[in-house]
Design a protein around this motif. Structure first.
Motif, PDB file in Angstrom:
ATOM      1  N   LEU A 117     -99.671 -34.833  -6.727  1.00 52.03           N
ATOM      2  CA  LEU A 117    -101.045 -35.748  -6.312  1.00 52.03           C
ATOM      3  C   LEU A 117    -101.550 -35.203  -5.722  1.00 52.03           C
ATOM      4  O   LEU A 117    -102.343 -33.889  -5.732  1.00 52.03           O
ATOM      5  N   VAL A 118    -103.688 -35.351  -7.075  1.00 47.24           N
ATOM      6  CA  VAL A 118    -104.981 -34.816  -6.442  1.00 47.24           C
ATOM      7  C   VAL A 118    -105.595 -35.693  -6.162  1.00 47.24           C
ATOM      8  O   VAL A 118    -105.953 -36.910  -6.705  1.00 47.24           O
ATOM      9  N   ALA A 119    -106.794 -35.189  -4.817  1.00 49.33           N
ATOM     10  CA  ALA A 119    -107.822 -35.897  -5.344  1.00 49.33           C
ATOM     11  C   ALA A 119    -109.361 -34.934  -4.652  1.00 49.33           C
ATOM     12  O   ALA A 119    -108.855 -33.888  -3.960  1.00 49.33           O
ATOM     13  N   ASP A 120    -109.791 -35.429  -5.713  1.00 50.98           N
ATOM     14  CA  ASP A 120    -111.345 -34.497  -5.500  1.00 50.98           C
ATOM     15  C   ASP A 120    -111.863 -35.117  -4.482  1.00 50.98           C
ATOM     16  O   ASP A 120    -113.037 -35.969  -5.716  1.00 50.98           O
ATOM     17  N   LEU A 121    -112.535 -35.290  -3.935  1.00 50.10           N
ATOM     18  CA  LEU A 121    -113.318 -36.203  -2.493  1.00 50.10           C
ATOM     19  C   LEU A 121    -114.791 -35.424  -2.427  1.00 50.10           C
ATOM     20  O   LEU A 121    -114.893 -34.516  -2.248  1.00 50.10           O
ATOM     21  N   GLY A 122    -115.407 -35.933  -3.539  1.00 51.10           N
ATOM     22  CA  GLY A 122    -116.915 -35.563  -3.123  1.00 51.10           C
ATOM     23  C   GLY A 122    -117.844 -36.429  -2.141  1.00 51.10           C
ATOM     24  O   GLY A 122    -117.142 -36.991  -1.336  1.00 51.10           O
ATOM     25  N   ALA A 123    -118.961 -36.108  -2.115  1.00 50.27           N
ATOM     26  CA  ALA A 123    -119.594 -36.470  -1.137  1.00 50.27           C
ATOM     27  C   ALA A 123    -119.966 -38.144  -1.990  1.00 50.27           C
ATOM     28  O   ALA A 123    -120.060 -39.539  -0.693  1.00 50.27           O
ATOM     29  N   THR A 124    -120.309 -39.096  -2.105  1.00 53.69           N
ATOM     30  CA  THR A 124    -120.039 -40.027  -2.652  1.00 53.69           C
ATOM     31  C   THR A 124    -119.694 -40.086  -3.867  1.00 53.69           C
ATOM     32  O   THR A 124    -119.021 -42.245  -3.899  1.00 53.69           O
ATOM     33  N   HIS A 125    -118.576 -40.158  -4.717  1.00 55.17           N
ATOM     34  CA  HIS A 125    -117.826 -40.292  -5.457  1.00 55.17           C
ATOM     35  C   HIS A 125    -116.162 -39.447  -5.431  1.00 55.17           C
ATOM     36  O   HIS A 125    -116.950 -37.602  -5.061  1.00 55.17           O
ATOM     37  N   SER A 126    -115.347 -39.823  -5.937  1.00 56.61           N
ATOM     38  CA  SER A 126    -114.066 -39.428  -5.929  1.00 56.61           C
ATOM     39  C   SER A 126    -113.547 -39.209  -7.507  1.00 56.61           C
ATOM     40  O   SER A 126    -113.912 -40.665  -8.064  1.00 56.61           O
ATOM     41  N   ARG A 127    -112.465 -38.335  -7.469  1.00 59.82           N
ATOM     42  CA  ARG A 127    -111.544 -38.910  -9.036  1.00 59.82           C
ATOM     43  C   ARG A 127    -110.022 -38.073  -8.213  1.00 59.82           C
ATOM     44  O   ARG A 127    -109.748 -37.280  -7.641  1.00 59.82           O
ATOM     45  N   LEU A 128    -108.967 -38.921  -8.558  1.00 64.32           N
ATOM     46  CA  LEU A 128    -107.583 -38.779  -8.222  1.00 64.32           C
ATOM     47  C   LEU A 128    -107.060 -38.753  -9.396  1.00 64.32           C
ATOM     48  O   LEU A 128    -107.166 -39.437 -11.018  1.00 64.32           O
ATOM     49  N   ALA A 129    -105.913 -37.730  -9.127  1.00 60.96           N
ATOM     50  CA  ALA A 129    -104.903 -37.745 -10.826  1.00 60.96           C
ATOM     51  C   ALA A 129    -103.580 -37.567 -10.099  1.00 60.96           C
ATOM     52  O   ALA A 129    -103.312 -37.148  -9.123  1.00 60.96           O
ATOM     53  N   VAL A 130    -102.991 -37.987 -11.103  1.00 58.40           N
ATOM     54  CA  VAL A 130    -100.845 -37.641 -10.779  1.00 58.40           C
ATOM     55  C   VAL A 130    -101.489 -36.694 -11.839  1.00 58.40           C
ATOM     56  O   VAL A 130    -101.568 -36.706 -13.371  1.00 58.40           O
ATOM     57  N   SER A 131    -100.408 -35.580 -12.161  1.00 55.61           N
ATOM     58  CA  SER A 131     -99.939 -34.299 -12.711  1.00 55.61           C
ATOM     59  C   SER A 131     -98.576 -33.947 -12.570  1.00 55.61           C
ATOM     60  O   SER A 131     -98.248 -34.061 -11.421  1.00 55.61           O
ATOM     61  N   ASP A 132     -98.304 -33.862 -14.514  1.00 55.53           N
ATOM     62  CA  ASP A 132     -96.749 -33.645 -14.252  1.00 55.53           C
ATOM     63  C   ASP A 132     -96.633 -31.964 -13.845  1.00 55.53           C
ATOM     64  O   ASP A 132     -97.463 -31.363 -13.340  1.00 55.53           O
ATOM     65  N   LEU A 133     -94.849 -31.283 -13.699  1.00 52.90           N
ATOM     66  CA  LEU A 133     -95.506 -29.781 -13.421  1.00 52.90           C
ATOM     67  C   LEU A 133     -96.272 -28.408 -14.335  1.00 52.90           C
ATOM     68  O   LEU A 133     -96.194 -27.466 -13.737  1.00 52.90           O
ATOM     69  N   GLY A 134     -96.502 -28.679 -14.931  1.00 53.65           N
ATOM     70  CA  GLY A 134     -96.977 -28.707 -16.408  1.00 53.65           C
ATOM     71  C   GLY A 134     -98.824 -28.858 -16.491  1.00 53.65           C
ATOM     72  O   GLY A 134     -99.616 -28.071 -16.407  1.00 53.65           O
ATOM     73  N   GLY A 135     -99.416 -29.092 -15.432  1.00 54.67           N
ATOM     74  CA  GLY A 135    -100.508 -29.166 -14.591  1.00 54.67           C
ATOM     75  C   GLY A 135    -101.302 -30.815 -15.954  1.00 54.67           C
ATOM     76  O   GLY A 135    -102.197 -30.702 -16.253  1.00 54.67           O
ATOM     77  N   THR A 136    -100.077 -31.232 -16.255  1.00 55.18           N
ATOM     78  CA  THR A 136    -101.003 -32.032 -17.729  1.00 55.18           C
ATOM     79  C   THR A 136    -101.226 -34.148 -16.794  1.00 55.18           C
ATOM     80  O   THR A 136    -100.206 -33.965 -15.981  1.00 55.18           O
TER      81      THR A 136
END
Ligand SMILES: [Zn+2]
Length: 432
Positions: A117-136
């Motif tokens: 699970l990954v989250a790119d938290l910015g100052a005003t907006h964010s992007r979150l994702a779930v990836s498999d073990l190959g990075g897809t």
């Protein structure tokens, strides 16, 4: 003993059958072993984790190839592979066609064995994702979010979205192997804590892994948003280049530094904070850090938006600046071009000091990259030493606003799939 006979050719020190399929060293009884690859010169660890790496990278995909590459006995290789299969990290591909005899069974890395699970938290907006073990990426969401709301509020929100993303991807919490978080400020990477982040009130010294510990049974890695972006760009498009700078021009300005393929964070996690380098001739501009004439106070997205608003344009955020550039507003175009030149002055110093192969320019403002890059290139090449710019590439981000989640997933996968981490996990399961 089965003696395999085939027409085979030797090419670049490896043995191939005439069909072009690489054979194990004992694939054909007629072939001398001379010239086939022996054990790796610096094979290093030869545990199950090292075997997994060979399979993942396609360097050795049969048990015989693994034995040859590692120098391990075939019985030991069989044990390593069995352990990896027991953990669902590796599976056997179907038999391959052969001109005779029993074909070696090819092994493959099981991307489906878990998620991160990954989250790119910015100052005003964010992007979150779930990836498999190959990075897809299996599911992804972007949303406005004010990091200034504080860690409890923001991380509650992140956790809710993670659960929703897992559901969307048809996965559950038990399969989560790791979590990666990027935040817009300096980070003590070893502790996963923001350090004096200027735009993140309430986050200083807050343990992000500690917050997740009660909710997930997985390692949590936290890094600066520009560092994860740099890692994403490097691993996806510039893996063969050893030294790279990745500049994010958004609300503020920061720089991720890749040295010999690794992120350089500095002693306190503050490396690459170029946004607060002083630009001469701008002493009238006060920065949010309290100093005057800082790069981001002169050329950052917030500064450009404020100046455009003062000139009567509708502009509040860096994205408004890009909207105006795209609409052909001459003032906005001139300001972004000038921001590129100002950034170029700082980067010229970085180029002389660090001699990178590539400078990647990303972030909201970089969406208007023709104008920004023109300014950056113009000054960087004029002000840097010719030797340092001879092969220098200055390019826009190819991953765009997905660079952060891509890099965060890479950071976590490199950590949880590292040979020593795999060996530890297997030892722990045997002991349990
Ligand atoms: Zn400053």
């Amino acid at each position: 003993m089965v003696v395999r006979l085939c027409s085979a050719v030797k090419q670049k020190g490896r043995v191939f059958c005439v069909a072009g399929r690489r054979l194990p060293s004992d694939g054909c009884a007629l072939l001398p072993r001379v010239g086939t690859p022996g054990p790796l010169p610096s094979a290093g660890p030869t545990g199950a984790g090292a075997v997994l790496r060979l399979i993942r990278e396609g360097d050795a995909v049969t048990r015989a190839e693994i034995a040859r590459r590692t120098g391990l006995a075939r019985s030991t290789v069989a044990q390593r592979v069995d352990a990896l299969m027991a953990h669902r990290l590796v599976y056997e591909l179907g038999g391959t066609t052969s001109t005779g005899g029993r074909p070696p069974t090819a092994l493959a890395f099981n991307h489906e064995a878990g998620t991160v699970l990954v989250a790119d938290l910015g100052a005003t907006h964010s992007r979150l994702a779930v990836s498999d073990l190959g990075g897809t990426m299996l599911a992804e969401v972007a949303s406005d979010l004010d990091i200034g709301l504080g860690p409890e509020h923001v991380l509650d929100w992140v956790h809710e979205r993670f659960v929703a993303l897992l559901r969307e991807a048809g996965r559950d919490l038990r399969g989560v192997h790791g979590i990666g978080i990027g935040v817009p400020g300096p980070v003590d990477f070893s502790r996963g804590e923001p350090v004096n982040p200027p735009i993140m009130p309430g986050w200083d010294g807050f343990s992000i892994p500690g917050w997740f510990a009660g909710r997930y049974d997985a390692p949590v890695l936290v890094d600066n948003d520009v560092n994860i972006m740099a890692l994403g760009e490097h691993r996806t498009h510039w893996r063969r280049r050893r030294h790279l700078l990745c500049v994010k021009v958004g609300t503020g300005i920061g720089c991720g530094i890749v040295v010999d393929g690794h992120i350089h964070r500095g002693e306190q996690g503050a490396a690459g904070d170029i946004g607060h380098i002083r630009i001469t001739g701008h002493d009238d501009v006060v920065c949010r850090c309290g100093n005057v004439g800082c790069l981001e106070a002169v050329a950052g997205g917030r500064a450009l938006a404020e100046r455009l608003a003062a000139a009567g344009r509708e502009a509040e955020h860096s994205r408004d600046v890009v909207r105006l550039v795209r609409a052909g507003d001459p003032l906005a175009i001139r300001m972004v071009r000038e921001a590129g030149r100002t950034l170029g002055e700082v980067l010229a110093g970085c180029v002389n000091f660090f001699n990178p192969a590539v400078i990647v320019i990303g972030g909201d403002i970089a969406v208007a990259h023709e104008q920004l890059l023109a300014g950056v290139r113009e000054v960087t090449f004029r002000r840097s030493l010719p030797l340092a710019t001879r092969d220098l590439r200055t390019v826009p981000s190819r991953l765009g606003d997905r660079a952060g989640v891509t890099g965060a997933a890479t950071m976590v996968l490199e950590h949880v799939l590292a040979p020593e981490a795999i060996d530890r996990a297997i030892r722990a399961s045997v002991a349990a």
